[in-house]
Design a protein around this motif. Structure first.
Motif, PDB file in Angstrom:
ATOM      1  N   VAL B 235       0.868  -1.173   0.000  1.00 38.82           N
ATOM      2  CA  VAL B 235       0.000   0.000   0.000  1.00 38.82           C
ATOM      3  C   VAL B 235       0.905   1.224   0.000  1.00 38.82           C
ATOM      4  CG1 VAL B 235      -0.218  -0.121   2.524  1.00 38.82           C
ATOM      5  CG2 VAL B 235      -1.850   1.202   1.221  1.00 38.82           C
ATOM      6  N   ILE B 236       0.539   2.187  -0.827  1.00 40.06           N
ATOM      7  CA  ILE B 236       1.337   3.408  -0.923  1.00 40.06           C
ATOM      8  C   ILE B 236       0.577   4.531  -0.232  1.00 40.06           C
ATOM      9  CG2 ILE B 236       2.486   5.005  -2.475  1.00 40.06           C
ATOM     10  CD1 ILE B 236       2.381   2.769  -4.572  1.00 40.06           C
ATOM     11  N   LEU B 237       1.246   5.169   0.685  1.00 32.74           N
ATOM     12  CA  LEU B 237       0.635   6.252   1.447  1.00 32.74           C
ATOM     13  C   LEU B 237       1.148   7.599   0.949  1.00 32.74           C
ATOM     14  CD1 LEU B 237       1.110   4.580   4.888  1.00 32.74           C
ATOM     15  CD2 LEU B 237      -1.076   5.048   3.854  1.00 32.74           C
ATOM     16  N   ASP B 238       0.623   8.655   1.516  1.00 31.04           N
ATOM     17  CA  ASP B 238       1.028  10.004   1.148  1.00 31.04           C
ATOM     18  C   ASP B 238       2.500  10.255   1.435  1.00 31.04           C
ATOM     19  OD1 ASP B 238      -0.878  11.355  -0.065  1.00 31.04           O
ATOM     20  OD2 ASP B 238      -1.759  12.281   1.714  1.00 31.04           O
ATOM     21  N   MET B 239       2.895   9.837   2.629  1.00 31.85           N
ATOM     22  CA  MET B 239       4.268  10.101   3.041  1.00 31.85           C
ATOM     23  C   MET B 239       4.896   8.826   3.558  1.00 31.85           C
ATOM     24  SD  MET B 239       3.988  13.810   4.775  1.00 31.85           S
ATOM     25  CE  MET B 239       5.699  14.207   4.940  1.00 31.85           C
ATOM     26  N   ARG B 240       6.152   8.928   3.891  1.00 34.74           N
ATOM     27  CA  ARG B 240       6.920   7.756   4.272  1.00 34.74           C
ATOM     28  C   ARG B 240       6.442   7.188   5.597  1.00 34.74           C
ATOM     29  NH1 ARG B 240      13.269   7.809   5.743  1.00 34.74           N
ATOM     30  NH2 ARG B 240      12.442   8.000   7.854  1.00 34.74           N
ATOM     31  N   THR B 241       6.445   5.877   5.707  1.00 34.86           N
ATOM     32  CA  THR B 241       6.158   5.231   6.979  1.00 34.86           C
ATOM     33  C   THR B 241       7.479   4.879   7.648  1.00 34.86           C
ATOM     34  OG1 THR B 241       4.153   4.299   6.076  1.00 34.86           O
ATOM     35  CG2 THR B 241       5.002   3.290   8.051  1.00 34.86           C
ATOM     36  N   ASN B 242       7.601   5.224   8.917  1.00 38.12           N
ATOM     37  CA  ASN B 242       8.874   4.979   9.599  1.00 38.12           C
ATOM     38  C   ASN B 242       8.996   3.560  10.099  1.00 38.12           C
ATOM     39  OD1 ASN B 242      10.320   7.376   9.365  1.00 38.12           O
ATOM     40  ND2 ASN B 242       8.868   8.337  10.769  1.00 38.12           N
ATOM     41  N   THR B 243       7.912   3.059  10.703  1.00 38.73           N
ATOM     42  CA  THR B 243       7.968   1.680  11.171  1.00 38.73           C
ATOM     43  C   THR B 243       6.542   1.158  11.303  1.00 38.73           C
ATOM     44  OG1 THR B 243       8.805   0.222  12.879  1.00 38.73           O
ATOM     45  CG2 THR B 243       8.004   2.334  13.597  1.00 38.73           C
ATOM     46  N   ILE B 244       6.425  -0.152  11.380  1.00 36.51           N
ATOM     47  CA  ILE B 244       5.108  -0.730  11.622  1.00 36.51           C
ATOM     48  C   ILE B 244       5.203  -1.653  12.829  1.00 36.51           C
ATOM     49  CG2 ILE B 244       4.485  -0.643   9.189  1.00 36.51           C
ATOM     50  CD1 ILE B 244       4.735  -3.714   9.223  1.00 36.51           C
ATOM     51  N   ALA B 257       3.525   3.851  11.693  1.00 38.92           N
ATOM     52  CA  ALA B 257       3.866   5.190  12.177  1.00 38.92           C
ATOM     53  C   ALA B 257       4.382   5.994  10.999  1.00 38.92           C
ATOM     54  CB  ALA B 257       4.923   5.100  13.260  1.00 38.92           C
ATOM     55  N   ASN B 258       3.699   7.092  10.702  1.00 35.93           N
ATOM     56  CA  ASN B 258       3.968   7.804   9.456  1.00 35.93           C
ATOM     57  C   ASN B 258       4.635   9.143   9.700  1.00 35.93           C
ATOM     58  OD1 ASN B 258       3.360   9.174   6.810  1.00 35.93           O
ATOM     59  ND2 ASN B 258       2.479   7.155   6.481  1.00 35.93           N
ATOM     60  N   GLU B 259       5.306   9.630   8.628  1.00 38.28           N
ATOM     61  CA  GLU B 259       5.949  10.941   8.687  1.00 38.28           C
ATOM     62  C   GLU B 259       4.911  12.062   8.761  1.00 38.28           C
ATOM     63  OE1 GLU B 259       9.759  12.123   7.913  1.00 38.28           O
ATOM     64  OE2 GLU B 259       9.397  10.500   9.321  1.00 38.28           O
ATOM     65  N   ASP B 260       3.685  11.818   8.279  1.00 40.42           N
ATOM     66  CA  ASP B 260       2.712  12.907   8.218  1.00 40.42           C
ATOM     67  C   ASP B 260       1.987  13.100   9.555  1.00 40.42           C
ATOM     68  OD1 ASP B 260       1.077  10.758   8.286  1.00 40.42           O
ATOM     69  OD2 ASP B 260      -0.033  11.195   6.462  1.00 40.42           O
ATOM     70  N   ILE B 432     -16.635  13.947  -1.838  1.00 39.12           N
ATOM     71  CA  ILE B 432     -16.284  13.928  -0.423  1.00 39.12           C
ATOM     72  C   ILE B 432     -15.386  12.722  -0.177  1.00 39.12           C
ATOM     73  CG2 ILE B 432     -17.199  13.628   1.897  1.00 39.12           C
ATOM     74  CD1 ILE B 432     -19.846  14.875   0.650  1.00 39.12           C
ATOM     75  N   VAL B 433     -14.172  12.993   0.228  1.00 43.00           N
ATOM     76  CA  VAL B 433     -13.244  11.895   0.541  1.00 43.00           C
ATOM     77  C   VAL B 433     -13.077  11.845   2.052  1.00 43.00           C
ATOM     78  CG1 VAL B 433     -10.975  10.941   0.104  1.00 43.00           C
ATOM     79  CG2 VAL B 433     -12.072  12.373  -1.612  1.00 43.00           C
ATOM     80  N   SER B 434     -13.284  10.671   2.610  1.00 40.40           N
ATOM     81  CA  SER B 434     -13.199  10.568   4.062  1.00 40.40           C
ATOM     82  C   SER B 434     -11.747  10.669   4.505  1.00 40.40           C
ATOM     83  CB  SER B 434     -13.802   9.246   4.529  1.00 40.40           C
ATOM     84  OG  SER B 434     -12.997   8.197   4.088  1.00 40.40           O
ATOM     85  N   GLU B 435     -11.570  11.014   5.764  1.00 37.68           N
ATOM     86  CA  GLU B 435     -10.230  11.199   6.311  1.00 37.68           C
ATOM     87  C   GLU B 435      -9.418   9.915   6.177  1.00 37.68           C
ATOM     88  OE1 GLU B 435      -9.111  14.128   7.609  1.00 37.68           O
ATOM     89  OE2 GLU B 435      -7.152  13.184   7.859  1.00 37.68           O
ATOM     90  N   LYS B 436     -10.115   8.778   6.293  1.00 36.77           N
ATOM     91  CA  LYS B 436      -9.402   7.504   6.218  1.00 36.77           C
ATOM     92  C   LYS B 436      -8.841   7.263   4.826  1.00 36.77           C
ATOM     93  CE  LYS B 436     -11.929   5.081   9.785  1.00 36.77           C
ATOM     94  NZ  LYS B 436     -13.016   4.141  10.051  1.00 36.77           N
ATOM     95  N   LYS B 437      -9.620   7.640   3.811  1.00 35.59           N
ATOM     96  CA  LYS B 437      -9.195   7.331   2.446  1.00 35.59           C
ATOM     97  C   LYS B 437      -8.229   8.368   1.902  1.00 35.59           C
ATOM     98  CE  LYS B 437     -12.638   4.234   1.008  1.00 35.59           C
ATOM     99  NZ  LYS B 437     -13.435   3.649  -0.015  1.00 35.59           N
ATOM    100  N   LYS B 438      -8.208   9.524   2.549  1.00 30.77           N
ATOM    101  CA  LYS B 438      -7.477  10.659   2.009  1.00 30.77           C
ATOM    102  C   LYS B 438      -5.986  10.353   1.835  1.00 30.77           C
ATOM    103  CE  LYS B 438      -9.446  14.642   3.377  1.00 30.77           C
ATOM    104  NZ  LYS B 438      -9.706  15.634   4.419  1.00 30.77           N
ATOM    105  N   HIS B 439      -5.447   9.550   2.746  1.00 30.19           N
ATOM    106  CA  HIS B 439      -3.992   9.396   2.782  1.00 30.19           C
ATOM    107  C   HIS B 439      -3.494   8.180   2.022  1.00 30.19           C
ATOM    108  CE1 HIS B 439      -4.054  12.498   5.852  1.00 30.19           C
ATOM    109  NE2 HIS B 439      -5.080  11.853   6.370  1.00 30.19           N
ATOM    110  N   ILE B 440      -4.404   7.417   1.456  1.00 22.22           N
ATOM    111  CA  ILE B 440      -3.998   6.212   0.734  1.00 22.22           C
ATOM    112  C   ILE B 440      -3.869   6.554  -0.743  1.00 22.22           C
ATOM    113  CG2 ILE B 440      -4.578   3.815   0.232  1.00 22.22           C
ATOM    114  CD1 ILE B 440      -4.172   4.383   3.188  1.00 22.22           C
ATOM    115  N   VAL B 441      -2.683   6.348  -1.279  1.00 25.32           N
ATOM    116  CA  VAL B 441      -2.479   6.654  -2.696  1.00 25.32           C
ATOM    117  C   VAL B 441      -2.911   5.474  -3.558  1.00 25.32           C
ATOM    118  CG1 VAL B 441      -0.771   7.221  -4.435  1.00 25.32           C
ATOM    119  CG2 VAL B 441      -0.597   8.232  -2.171  1.00 25.32           C
ATOM    120  N   ALA B 442      -2.408   4.294  -3.252  1.00 21.23           N
ATOM    121  CA  ALA B 442      -2.763   3.133  -4.069  1.00 21.23           C
ATOM    122  C   ALA B 442      -2.466   1.848  -3.308  1.00 21.23           C
ATOM    123  CB  ALA B 442      -1.971   3.150  -5.371  1.00 21.23           C
ATOM    124  N   VAL B 443      -3.142   0.796  -3.748  1.00 24.84           N
ATOM    125  CA  VAL B 443      -2.837  -0.540  -3.230  1.00 24.84           C
ATOM    126  C   VAL B 443      -2.428  -1.387  -4.414  1.00 24.84           C
ATOM    127  CG1 VAL B 443      -3.734  -2.543  -2.045  1.00 24.84           C
ATOM    128  CG2 VAL B 443      -4.524  -0.281  -1.409  1.00 24.84           C
TER     129      VAL B 443
END
Lengths: 611, 445
Positions: B235-244, B257-260, B432-443
């Motif tokens: 899954v690609i997010l808006d910004m970098r993920t530091n760790t999971i 845990a994300n940079e944003d 209307i894009v929900s807050e949850k979907k806003k940060h997901i770029v692609a799967v």
């Protein structure tokens, strides 16, 4: 492993196998023919499995015998939640538990502890909220059942007085009762002959152990009336209008001619509250630590005795106030006025919460029972009325008395005492929470002077009467709650216990702003502000985030989700929703019609036009 | 005439001797207990106030490192032991009960990038900037012996993270690719890549032990199955993920845990929408760790604070900070679920209580009963505005507080602009894009 069902068994094979696997090793002292399955067992059928396929068949007579053994009250039909019966334990001797399953609970008792109205259906809500509510309801039911079961542990039974066939209990004199009862109870009947400083007002402390009396001509005394030990006796050299214990027997508020004074149990004056002047009546709200005073100037003043501040001074605008009572259920003060109205007051509101027109003349006395359900009033029109306080304030029963009652008091178990001249009349109801029936008096008593104050002693079958000839302590069997709760008010508490209780009580002092007609209102959902918040949120966001999204059919297998079929599926769902809506609205209409129809009347041909 | 008066025998109500306990007969009849709701409300209010009074979460600070603490590891068998690796290549083992360092190893040259313990607790692994993976014994070397690793693997590239399998003798490292190693060999069993970028961290799933997750600098989170040679999905997010971090109780839930400034809890079966977006931090989130109950997790952030989030809430229930704590780089929730450890830039490891107002030590039964009762009351009245305000109130350092205000204003402005844009354009053209979907770029699968 075999899977085919074995012939000749009515039990599913898998479970049978399990059962066989779990069969306990047989000991040498056990019977040879230990039953292996429910079908084959001789004698009373045994329950072997948890899933309840073979349910324990209890013989009916066991149950009825148990009924008679444990309680004579009606039994609850088994609660569905408690259907799971434990397996009857077989002891070594082979004896079976004669009372398997949970103990039964009397319906009436369980209802007393029920705090949720189950007749109201749960609102339509999100599944999460709904499941939470369901869990809470189940928990509540369980606690009420447990509380009802604990009723068995109560040690004392209430008193009673019954006449022989045709004998009127009102004819029974105090002397007869004193003769018939035990010595300890007989000692509770006494007369204090105090003709010099009368007439007397009196007040029992909350535990019912101490008695304070104040004579019109300045005589103030406090005593432990059970042991007859005098705590203090003073003369305040001023007319005493009313006297009241504060939260414990240590402090004593006396309404004197000019100001309100507070004494301790040694008779030392601690405070003189000059903000409360010309006080006629006193009431103490124990859970709020408020002393309510009604004055000749027409003000109702609330004094917080824990911090010594005046919380509210309300002008009743109805002239001299001399009739006051508190509702022990919700701490609302009832004031009686000379125009025949009774007004209900809370310190949080400047205006009366309600006004009830009770009498044609002025109101002479008010009393409210301990459940806060009934209010008894008497007026100058010689009427004694009982009102229902649960909503509509309608009179339930009324009676004209030859003299009219000047003083009224309710006991803990709902007995109503009225002082008329030098006669005391007491009426009783059917049970604890029923209104007293005014037709037949339960007890009467004639005093040596005119009645000036009345109070039932808490937790004792005693009515204290202050009159112009002194104080009389009457025996009234069945007046008081037999079982006290020691954490709430304990007549036998030690000094240490009292001090600890005082700290606890001060910690949970209820603020004066929370006094309102319904004390449970705080636990209800604040729907108005919730809806307001939701409205504001929708306005802010520009759309409703909780709105139901329109149905979007998921794409199916290859080739199956043509546009036409997608539209068809969408249509189907929409139609179904529409049908549901129509069905619902029809149902609502029907309900409305049924409500509108007067009950009991015969159907008319014109009914069909009723909309 | 039949008459019975209420007549109590005082002997039944008064204790016999002074050595006895006082008798307390109870009657639960509601008419004897008026004002039930207001009194409970006041008790709940008092309990909430006391909770805030007793909220003293900070327990100890472990100092000794000579550079910022870069990674932490829990001992799987011993609650008192914790391992830490610093930016100068030093690894220290601490005893938490004594609050002392019991062993120091100069493990690497440059940063210690990752540290993990073996599931049996006999040894641990470290990776460093010197392109090596080293395995160390947990016990200190005997008298006169030198501090030497059990094994050393020389790699070709820098490793940035390591995690050990929960049951098998295998571990995974990450760097330019995710390598899976057998403990006995010096070459990886398999290496997996998807895209070309450096991978920050790799974590094994504690329940479905063959699953791994990794996050890379090219903003994606990739899931792997150890039994396959290729990755599962990403899954690609808006910004970098530091760790999971994987939820230890629910196999398919993990939190990133994300940079944003946000954390995202995903269900790995449906990556297109996160289950929850956790937002409260005001700077990049650097580390996250679940409590062993799986109900809460703790996150460490660049904004010099750590926060505790319930899994199903988007807002944090607790924030910890001290004046001296700098950027928090790593955080761990101890295995008894009672404490939290965090390692930060200024060379200290701090120990916190997971429940700020909890009383430590053995409780008497009456204390326990009072605690439970108060807890229930607080729960019952938690939505009353006065109680809610007191329970939620936290003192924050000025930097964080002003940042929160600023970001609130920015968010409000963005929202207003969107509403205006929606108002002035063709209906449906600004969805209307929900807050949850806003940060997901692609799967990608």
């Amino acid at each position: 492993m075999e899977t085919a069902p074995r012939p000749g068994r009515n039990v599913p094979p898998k479970k049978d196998k399990l059962q066989a696997k779990r069969k306990k090793p047989r000991r040498y002292w056990e019977e040879e023919t230990a039953p292996t399955s429910a079908g084959a067992s001789p004698g009373p059928p045994l329950k072997k499995k948890r899933n309840g396929e073979v349910r324990l068949q209890k013989p009916k007579n066991t149950r009825s015998s148990k009924k008679s053994r444990i309680s004579k009250k009606p039994q609850v039909p088994k609660k569905p939640r408690e259907r799971k019966k434990p397996e009857p334990q077989r002891s070594l001797s082979g004896a079976q538990d004669p009372f398997p399953g949970p103990a039964p609970v009397p319906v009436e008792v369980a209802r007393k502890f029920c705090r949720i109205d189950k007749s109201i259906k749960l609102p339509r809500s999100k599944s999460k909220t709904r499941s939470k509510l369901e869990v809470a309801e189940a928990e509540e039911e369980e606690t009420s059942v447990k509380a009802a079961r604990s009723e068995l542990l109560l040690a004392e039974e209430p008193g009673f007085l019954e006449g022989e066939d045709g004998e009127d209990t009102a004819k029974i004199r105090q002397a007869d009762i004193v003769e018939a009862v035990d010595i300890a109870s007989a000692a509770k009947h006494f007369d204090l002959n105090l003709r010099q400083f009368g007439p007397y007002r009196l007040n029992y402390s909350r535990t019912g152990r101490h008695l304070a009396l104040g004579g019109r001509r300045g005589h103030v005394a406090a005593l432990d009336w059970v042991t007859k030990k005098l705590m203090c006796e003073i003369n305040v050299m001023e007319a005493v209008q009313d006297i009241r214990f504060l939260h414990s027997e240590v402090l004593l508020a006396v309404a004197q001619n000019r100001w309100l004074h507070i004494y301790d149990n040694q008779g030392i004056e601690l405070h003189c509250v000059r903000r409360c002047d010309r006080v006629t009546r006193l009431e103490f709200l124990p859970y709020h630590f408020l002393l309510a005073t009604a004055s000749e100037t027409g003000f109702l003043t609330y004094l917080d005795v824990s911090v010594g501040k005046i919380v509210a001074a309300l002008n009743a605008r109805a002239g001299r106030l001399s009739v006051m009572a508190q509702n022990p259920y919700n701490a609302v003060i009832h004031l009686g006025h000379s125009n025949g109205t009774v007004s209900l007051w809370s310190p949080a509101v400047k205006e009366p919460l309600a006004k009830i027109l009770c009498h044609r003349g002025g109101v002479r006395a008010i009393a409210v029972d301990s459940t806060g359900t009934y209010m008894a009033t008497s007026g100058l029109d010689h009427q004694l009325k009982i009102f229902d306080l649960r909503g509509t304030f309608q009179p339930l029963s009324a009676r004209t008395l030859p003299q009219g009652a000047g003083h009224l008091a309710f006991s803990q178990r709902g007995l109503l005492a009225a002082g008329m001249g030098d006669v005391i009349n007491i009426w009783a109801g059917q049970g604890k929470a029923s209104s007293p029936s005014l037709e037949q008096a339960y007890l009467t008593h004639r005093l040596s002077g005119h009645v000036h104050g009345l109070q039932f002693c808490p937790f004792e079958d005693v009515l204290g009467v202050g009159h112009s000839g002194g104080i009389t302590s009457m025996l009234v069997p069945g007046a008081a709650e037999p079982n006290f709760d020691a954490l709430e008010s304990n007549p036998y508490r030690s000094q240490k216990q009292r001090q600890e209780w005082e700290v606890k009580a001060l910690l949970e002092k209820v603020p004066a702003e929370l006094i309102c007609l319904d004390p449970r209102a705080l636990a209800e959902v604040d729907v108005i502000s919730l809806e307001q918040e939701k409205k504001e949120r929708i306005e802010r966001l520009g759309y409703d985030p909780e709105a139901k999204v329109p149905f979007q059919p998921k794409p199916k297998q290859k080739g199956r989700s043509s546009t036409a079929s997608l539209v068809k599926r969408k249509r189907k769902v929409m139609d179904k929703e529409h049908r549901d809506q129509v069905r619902q609205s029809i149902q609502q209409q029907k309900q409305k019609q049924e409500k509108a129809k007067p009950k009991g009347s015969r159907p008319s041909a014109l009914d069909r036009f009723v909309r | 005439m039949k008459v019975k008066m209420l007549s109590r025998n005082p002997d039944n109500y008064v204790r016999e001797t002074k050595l006895d306990l006082q008798r307390v007969p109870r009657n639960y009849d509601p008419t004897l207990h008026p004002f039930e709701v207001p009194r409970e409300y006041i008790r709940a209010l008092n309990a909430t106030k006391l909770e805030r009074v007793f909220a003293k979460p900070f327990l100890a600070s472990l100092d000794g490192h000579r550079d910022g603490v870069n990674c932490l590891a829990k001992h799987p068998k011993s609650l008192a032991t914790v391992l830490s690796g610093a930016c100068d290549g030093e690894v220290r083992i601490w005893n938490l009960t004594k609050r002392k360092c019991i062993r120091t190893i100069q493990a690497h040259e440059g940063f210690v990038r990752g540290i993990c313990t073996r599931f049996c607790g006999t040894s641990f692994f470290t990776v460093g900037d010197d392109k090596t993976v080293k395995q160390w014994k947990m016990d200190a070397p005997g008298n006169g012996e030198e501090e030497e690793p059990l094994h050393t693997i020389l790699g070709k590239t820098v490793y940035t993270g390591i995690d050990h399998h929960w049951k098998d003798p295998a571990f995974a490292t990450c760097g330019q690719q995710v390598d899976i190693w057998d403990e006995q060999r010096t070459n990886p069993i398999c290496s997996m890549t998807w895209g070309f970028d450096s991978i920050n961290s790799v974590k094994f799933n504690p329940i479905e032990t063959f699953l791994l997750g990794s996050c890379a600098s090219d903003r994606n989170i990739v899931l792997y199955d150890m039994r396959q040679a290729t990755p599962l999905k990403k899954v690609i997010l808006d910004m970098r993920t530091n760790t999971i971090c994987w939820n230890p109780m629910e196999a398919f839930i993990f939190t990133a845990a994300n940079e944003d400034y946000n954390l995202y809890t995903f269900d790995m079966r449906a990556l297109d929408t996160p289950l929850m977006v956790h937002m409260d931090h005001v700077s990049a989130v650097l580390d996250v760790d679940y409590s062993p109950t799986g109900k809460e997790f703790v996150s460490a952030s660049f904004d010099k604070s750590i926060r505790i989030f319930p899994v199903d809430r988007s807002r944090s229930r607790e924030v910890y900070h001290t004046k001296r704590m700098q950027h928090v780089i790593c955080v761990k929730w101890t295995s008894d679920s009672k404490y939290i450890m965090c390692g930060s830039d200024e060379m200290n490891i701090r120990l916190w209580k997971a429940n700020a107002s909890e009383k430590l030590g053995v409780l008497t039964s009456r204390e326990k009963a009072a605690k439970d009762y108060n807890q229930k009351l607080k729960e019952k009245f938690q939505y009353h505005p006065h109680i809610k305000r007191i329970a939620r109130h936290r003192h924050l350092p000025k930097s964080i507080y002003s940042q929160i205000q600023e970001q609130r204003i920015m968010k409000e402005a963005r929202r207003r602009k969107e509403v205006n844009r929606r108002k002035h354009s063709k209906p449906g053209s600004v969805p209307i894009v929900s807050e949850k979907k806003k940060h997901i770029v692609a799967v990608v699968k």
